[in-house]
Design an enzyme around this catalytic site. Sequence first.
Site, PDB file in Angstrom:
ATOM      1  CD  GLN A 153      -2.858  -5.082   6.518  1.00 22.65           C
ATOM      2  OE1 GLN A 153      -3.485  -3.452   5.859  1.00 22.65           O
ATOM      3  NE2 GLN A 153      -3.809  -5.341   6.482  1.00 22.65           N
ATOM      4  CE  LYS A 156      -3.544  -2.564   2.266  1.00 22.25           C
ATOM      5  NZ  LYS A 156      -3.960  -2.359   3.569  1.00 22.25           N
ATOM      6  CG  ASP A 202      -9.218   0.796   5.295  1.00 20.16           C
ATOM      7  OD1 ASP A 202      -9.043  -0.356   4.158  1.00 20.16           O
ATOM      8  OD2 ASP A 202      -8.564   0.570   6.424  1.00 20.16           O
TER       9      ASP A 202
END
Length: 298
Positions: A99, A55, A122
């Site tokens: 994460q 990412k 997210d």
Amino acid sequence: MADAKLIDGRAFAVGLRHRVAKGVAELVATGGPKPGLATILVGADPASQVYVRSKGKLAAELGMASFDYRLAAETTEAELLALIAKLNGDPAINGILVQLPLPKHIDTSHVLLAVDPAKDVDGFHPINVGRLGSIVSGAPLDFPVPCTPLGVSMLLQDALGSLSGRHAVVIGRSNLVGRPVAQLLLRADCTVTITHSRTRDLPGLCRQADIVVVAIGKREFVRGDWIKPGAAVIDVGINRIVAAAGRTRLVGDAAFAEILPVAGYLTPVPGGVGPMTVACLMFNTLQAARRAAGLKVV
Ligand code: NAP
């Protein structure tokens, strides 16, 4: 009947990444901020390390600033929340990605709640979940939306054009995939049936569907005779199986070979939905930077 047209998520994701890179360059050229993505990894889980690295690398490739925070597995919840508070207040950072999964001693819901909803690339903050849950038909997505569901809706709209009036059966109701997919399809004026492990006669419901989206994590669960001829099947599932010579390979939640001659459109695994997730994360980060600069989303 001809085989289903394969929906090439890899190619679509490459195109989306180019669009994001162009958007970043335009934003910077017009005096706007360089979008910044912060990734936070707690602990040293090898799979998570690979995801976070990829990412950050992609963000940099697309012209964004990437900030990589690696914290020890023993990091306390208070220490993690303090870092998030610092990043929330940092104008150079437009997106914060924590994460998951987090170590067991950290309460994930506290962490998701701590991220500024405007930087929640997210789309997991309860405020953004609520916004998606109450969105009306066709309203703009002017808040972050979970990446994999956003990718699913982009692929469907690209393949089918208008989704209005189509019957979509979504298999799986997780907060990560099934529910947000269903909300996005409702926004696109589909008639949506959400199904789960207690649903009765799932094959019968699928046979009525113009669109089947499956996200359950069970290999080749959806069979060819569940699918209405010509329907679109989007396979979100990722299941790793041991193939010949001890090698592993990925298969989806849909029985690809059975569905191929029946469906009108089908995503392969790998190469379907998978590549869209990280591309949509970059898209969300660009959008967050535009919003922070008072610009409309693209
Ligand atoms: P999850 O949180 O485990 O949720 C699974 C869902 O499937 C649940 O709602 C469950 O129902 C439902 N389900 C389980 N067995 C079922 C059955 N026999 N019939 C109908 N529904 C059933 O999983 P997830 O996080 O949504 O992920 C699903 C899959 O997508 C996994 O393979 C995952 O690896 C993959 N995935 C891929 C991407 C990507 O980038 N392509 C991203 C995220 C996830 P209940 O609610 O009743 O338990």
